[in-house]
Motif scaffolding. Structure first.
Motif, short mmCIF file in Angstrom:
data_model
loop_
_atom_site.label_atom_id
_atom_site.label_comp_id
_atom_site.label_asym_id
_atom_site.label_seq_id
_atom_site.Cartn_x
_atom_site.Cartn_y
_atom_site.Cartn_z
N UNK A 16 0.82 -1.21 0.00
CA UNK A 16 0.00 0.00 0.00
C UNK A 16 0.85 1.26 0.00
N UNK A 17 1.93 1.22 0.78
CA UNK A 17 2.85 2.37 0.81
C UNK A 17 3.46 2.58 -0.58
N UNK A 18 3.92 1.50 -1.21
CA UNK A 18 4.55 1.61 -2.52
C UNK A 18 3.56 2.14 -3.56
N UNK A 19 2.32 1.69 -3.51
CA UNK A 19 1.29 2.18 -4.44
C UNK A 19 1.09 3.68 -4.25
N UNK A 20 1.07 4.14 -3.01
CA UNK A 20 0.88 5.58 -2.78
C UNK A 20 2.07 6.38 -3.30
N UNK A 21 3.28 5.85 -3.16
CA UNK A 21 4.47 6.53 -3.70
C UNK A 21 4.40 6.57 -5.22
N UNK A 22 4.03 5.47 -5.84
CA UNK A 22 3.93 5.42 -7.30
C UNK A 22 2.86 6.37 -7.83
N UNK A 23 1.74 6.48 -7.11
CA UNK A 23 0.69 7.43 -7.50
C UNK A 23 1.18 8.86 -7.34
N UNK A 24 1.83 9.14 -6.22
CA UNK A 24 2.34 10.49 -5.96
C UNK A 24 3.32 10.92 -7.04
N UNK A 25 4.15 9.99 -7.51
CA UNK A 25 5.14 10.30 -8.53
C UNK A 25 4.54 10.34 -9.93
N UNK A 26 3.31 9.86 -10.08
CA UNK A 26 2.67 9.85 -11.40
C UNK A 26 3.07 8.65 -12.24
N UNK A 27 3.64 7.62 -11.61
CA UNK A 27 4.08 6.44 -12.35
C UNK A 27 2.93 5.48 -12.66
N UNK A 28 1.88 5.53 -11.84
CA UNK A 28 0.71 4.69 -12.09
C UNK A 28 -0.54 5.55 -12.00
N UNK A 29 -1.61 5.04 -12.58
CA UNK A 29 -2.90 5.73 -12.49
C UNK A 29 -3.96 4.67 -12.27
N UNK A 30 -5.13 5.10 -11.92
CA UNK A 30 -6.24 4.20 -11.68
C UNK A 30 -7.19 4.26 -12.87
N UNK A 31 -7.66 3.10 -13.33
CA UNK A 31 -8.67 3.05 -14.39
C UNK A 31 -9.91 3.79 -13.88
N UNK A 32 -10.39 4.75 -14.65
CA UNK A 32 -11.54 5.55 -14.23
C UNK A 32 -12.80 4.72 -14.03
N UNK A 33 -12.96 3.68 -14.83
CA UNK A 33 -14.19 2.87 -14.75
C UNK A 33 -14.12 1.74 -13.73
N UNK A 34 -12.96 1.09 -13.62
CA UNK A 34 -12.88 -0.14 -12.83
C UNK A 34 -11.98 -0.06 -11.60
N UNK A 35 -11.13 0.94 -11.53
CA UNK A 35 -10.28 1.11 -10.36
C UNK A 35 -8.98 0.34 -10.37
N UNK A 49 9.55 8.10 -8.40
CA UNK A 49 9.06 7.17 -7.39
C UNK A 49 10.23 6.52 -6.64
N UNK A 50 11.25 6.12 -7.36
CA UNK A 50 12.42 5.50 -6.73
C UNK A 50 13.11 6.52 -5.83
N UNK A 51 13.23 7.75 -6.29
CA UNK A 51 13.85 8.79 -5.49
C UNK A 51 13.04 9.07 -4.22
N UNK A 68 13.19 -1.40 -3.40
CA UNK A 68 12.88 -2.74 -3.91
C UNK A 68 11.37 -2.98 -3.92
N UNK A 69 10.68 -2.53 -2.89
CA UNK A 69 9.22 -2.71 -2.85
C UNK A 69 8.53 -1.91 -3.94
N UNK A 70 8.96 -0.67 -4.16
CA UNK A 70 8.39 0.16 -5.22
C UNK A 70 8.59 -0.52 -6.57
N UNK A 71 9.77 -1.04 -6.81
CA UNK A 71 10.05 -1.71 -8.09
C UNK A 71 9.23 -3.00 -8.23
N UNK A 72 9.11 -3.77 -7.14
CA UNK A 72 8.31 -4.99 -7.19
C UNK A 72 6.85 -4.69 -7.52
N UNK A 73 6.30 -3.68 -6.87
CA UNK A 73 4.90 -3.33 -7.11
C UNK A 73 4.73 -2.83 -8.55
N UNK A 74 5.64 -2.00 -9.00
CA UNK A 74 5.54 -1.49 -10.37
C UNK A 74 5.62 -2.63 -11.38
#
Length: 89
Positions: A16-35, A49-51, A68-74
């Motif tokens: 969950x922490x890694x997902x929040x970092x990836x979202x904050x950095x703009x590396x991932x996004x959520x599908x508008x319809x399905x999440x 995100x790595x930084x 490592x966790x951020x990279x694994x999640x990505x």
């Protein structure tokens, strides 16, 4: 004026922490319809995100473990939503 560093909300799991970092950095996004999370395939956002992970790991976690966790999640997130038809979004 006193300036404080904005902290991320408390996250219960490393994933969950890694997902929040990836979202904050703009590396991932959520599908508008399905999440579902989607990789934006932006190399600059991935580096941000790595930084972020290296500079501000969760308490009790080393910077290397955080990265490592951020990279694994990505690596576990695809670039398409599994529920969207081909060519959608």
């Amino acid at each position: 004026m006193l300036m404080t560093k904005e902290r991320r909300p408390t996250i219960r799991t490393m994933r969950g922490w890694a997902i929040s970092v990836l979202q904050e950095a703009g590396a991932i996004k959520e599908c508008d319809e399905h999440g579902w999370m989607q990789d934006r395939a932006d190399p600059h956002a991935r580096e941000r995100a790595v930084l972020l992970a290296r500079q501000d790991p969760p308490p009790g976690v080393s910077p290397d473990e955080a990265v490592a966790e951020v990279r694994d999640v990505l690596d576990s997130i695809g670039d398409t939503c599994s529920e969207c038809p081909p060519g959608c979004g």
